[in-house]
Motif scaffolding. Sequence first.
Motif, PDB file in Angstrom:
ATOM      1  N   ASN A 118      68.487 -33.339 -21.346  1.00 36.45           N
ATOM      2  CA  ASN A 118      67.728 -33.934 -20.258  1.00 36.45           C
ATOM      3  C   ASN A 118      68.587 -35.063 -19.689  1.00 36.45           C
ATOM      4  O   ASN A 118      68.593 -36.167 -20.206  1.00 36.45           O
ATOM      5  CB  ASN A 118      66.393 -34.469 -20.782  1.00 36.45           C
ATOM      6  N   ILE A 119      69.358 -34.756 -18.651  1.00 39.06           N
ATOM      7  CA  ILE A 119      70.257 -35.742 -18.068  1.00 39.06           C
ATOM      8  C   ILE A 119      69.572 -36.416 -16.899  1.00 39.06           C
ATOM      9  O   ILE A 119      69.133 -35.764 -15.954  1.00 39.06           O
ATOM     10  CB  ILE A 119      71.572 -35.079 -17.616  1.00 39.06           C
ATOM     11  N   GLU A 120      69.445 -37.732 -16.979  1.00 42.15           N
ATOM     12  CA  GLU A 120      68.860 -38.525 -15.900  1.00 42.15           C
ATOM     13  C   GLU A 120      69.952 -39.370 -15.273  1.00 42.15           C
ATOM     14  O   GLU A 120      70.702 -40.047 -15.966  1.00 42.15           O
ATOM     15  CB  GLU A 120      67.748 -39.421 -16.437  1.00 42.15           C
ATOM     16  N   LEU A 121      70.059 -39.313 -13.946  1.00 34.93           N
ATOM     17  CA  LEU A 121      71.041 -40.087 -13.209  1.00 34.93           C
ATOM     18  C   LEU A 121      70.314 -41.064 -12.292  1.00 34.93           C
ATOM     19  O   LEU A 121      69.391 -40.677 -11.584  1.00 34.93           O
ATOM     20  CB  LEU A 121      71.938 -39.154 -12.394  1.00 34.93           C
ATOM     21  N   ASP A 133      72.700 -35.120   0.730  1.00 33.05           N
ATOM     22  CA  ASP A 133      74.066 -34.799   0.331  1.00 33.05           C
ATOM     23  C   ASP A 133      74.322 -35.170  -1.123  1.00 33.05           C
ATOM     24  O   ASP A 133      74.961 -34.423  -1.864  1.00 33.05           O
ATOM     25  CB  ASP A 133      75.082 -35.518   1.227  1.00 33.05           C
ATOM     26  N   LEU A 134      73.824 -36.323  -1.542  1.00 34.64           N
ATOM     27  CA  LEU A 134      73.996 -36.747  -2.928  1.00 34.64           C
ATOM     28  C   LEU A 134      73.343 -35.745  -3.872  1.00 34.64           C
ATOM     29  O   LEU A 134      73.962 -35.296  -4.840  1.00 34.64           O
ATOM     30  CB  LEU A 134      73.411 -38.139  -3.156  1.00 34.64           C
ATOM     31  N   ASN A 162      73.878 -31.685  -7.980  1.00 36.75           N
ATOM     32  CA  ASN A 162      73.416 -30.418  -8.537  1.00 36.75           C
ATOM     33  C   ASN A 162      74.527 -29.387  -8.653  1.00 36.75           C
ATOM     34  O   ASN A 162      74.456 -28.488  -9.495  1.00 36.75           O
ATOM     35  CB  ASN A 162      72.243 -29.866  -7.733  1.00 36.75           C
ATOM     36  N   LYS A 163      75.584 -29.509  -7.834  1.00 41.72           N
ATOM     37  CA  LYS A 163      76.746 -28.629  -7.983  1.00 41.72           C
ATOM     38  C   LYS A 163      77.487 -28.943  -9.281  1.00 41.72           C
ATOM     39  O   LYS A 163      78.000 -28.049  -9.942  1.00 41.72           O
ATOM     40  CB  LYS A 163      77.720 -28.826  -6.821  1.00 41.72           C
ATOM     41  N   LYS A 207      68.070 -34.742 -13.544  1.00 39.83           N
ATOM     42  CA  LYS A 207      66.979 -35.467 -12.904  1.00 39.83           C
ATOM     43  C   LYS A 207      67.584 -36.666 -12.188  1.00 39.83           C
ATOM     44  O   LYS A 207      68.241 -37.514 -12.815  1.00 39.83           O
ATOM     45  CB  LYS A 207      65.962 -35.924 -13.955  1.00 39.83           C
ATOM     46  N   ILE A 208      67.377 -36.746 -10.868  1.00 40.48           N
ATOM     47  CA  ILE A 208      67.949 -37.810 -10.052  1.00 40.48           C
ATOM     48  C   ILE A 208      66.844 -38.809  -9.733  1.00 40.48           C
ATOM     49  O   ILE A 208      65.798 -38.452  -9.199  1.00 40.48           O
ATOM     50  CB  ILE A 208      68.561 -37.231  -8.768  1.00 40.48           C
ATOM     51  N   ILE A 209      67.082 -40.068 -10.088  1.00 38.12           N
ATOM     52  CA  ILE A 209      66.071 -41.116  -9.952  1.00 38.12           C
ATOM     53  C   ILE A 209      66.608 -42.232  -9.082  1.00 38.12           C
ATOM     54  O   ILE A 209      67.717 -42.716  -9.282  1.00 38.12           O
ATOM     55  CB  ILE A 209      65.690 -41.673 -11.338  1.00 38.12           C
ATOM     56  N   GLU A 210      65.810 -42.656  -8.109  1.00 34.89           N
ATOM     57  CA  GLU A 210      66.199 -43.779  -7.246  1.00 34.89           C
ATOM     58  C   GLU A 210      65.591 -45.066  -7.814  1.00 34.89           C
ATOM     59  O   GLU A 210      64.406 -45.104  -8.133  1.00 34.89           O
ATOM     60  CB  GLU A 210      65.713 -43.555  -5.812  1.00 34.89           C
TER      61      GLU A 210
END
Length: 75
Positions: free
Chosen positions: A46-49, A57-58, A63-64, A70-73
Amino acid sequence: VNCLILGCTHYPLLSEIINKYLNIPLIDMGKCLVDSLDLNNNGNKNIELFFSKINNDLVKNVNKIIPNSKIIEVK
């Protein structure tokens, strides 16, 4: 000082200049991080960035490189 840890992602760009003046081993934390990650993610982690600003674009580029992350702002 026995060694220097390059703690930010842009410091490796300056590593030759830093080493010219200090002449000590440099540790690139970006490389250490990449080496420790399973970039294919294989659904096993479970990778959270965390980013200060997220745009399409980000998300597409992350995702590539690291699918299913999981992308968190954070503000």
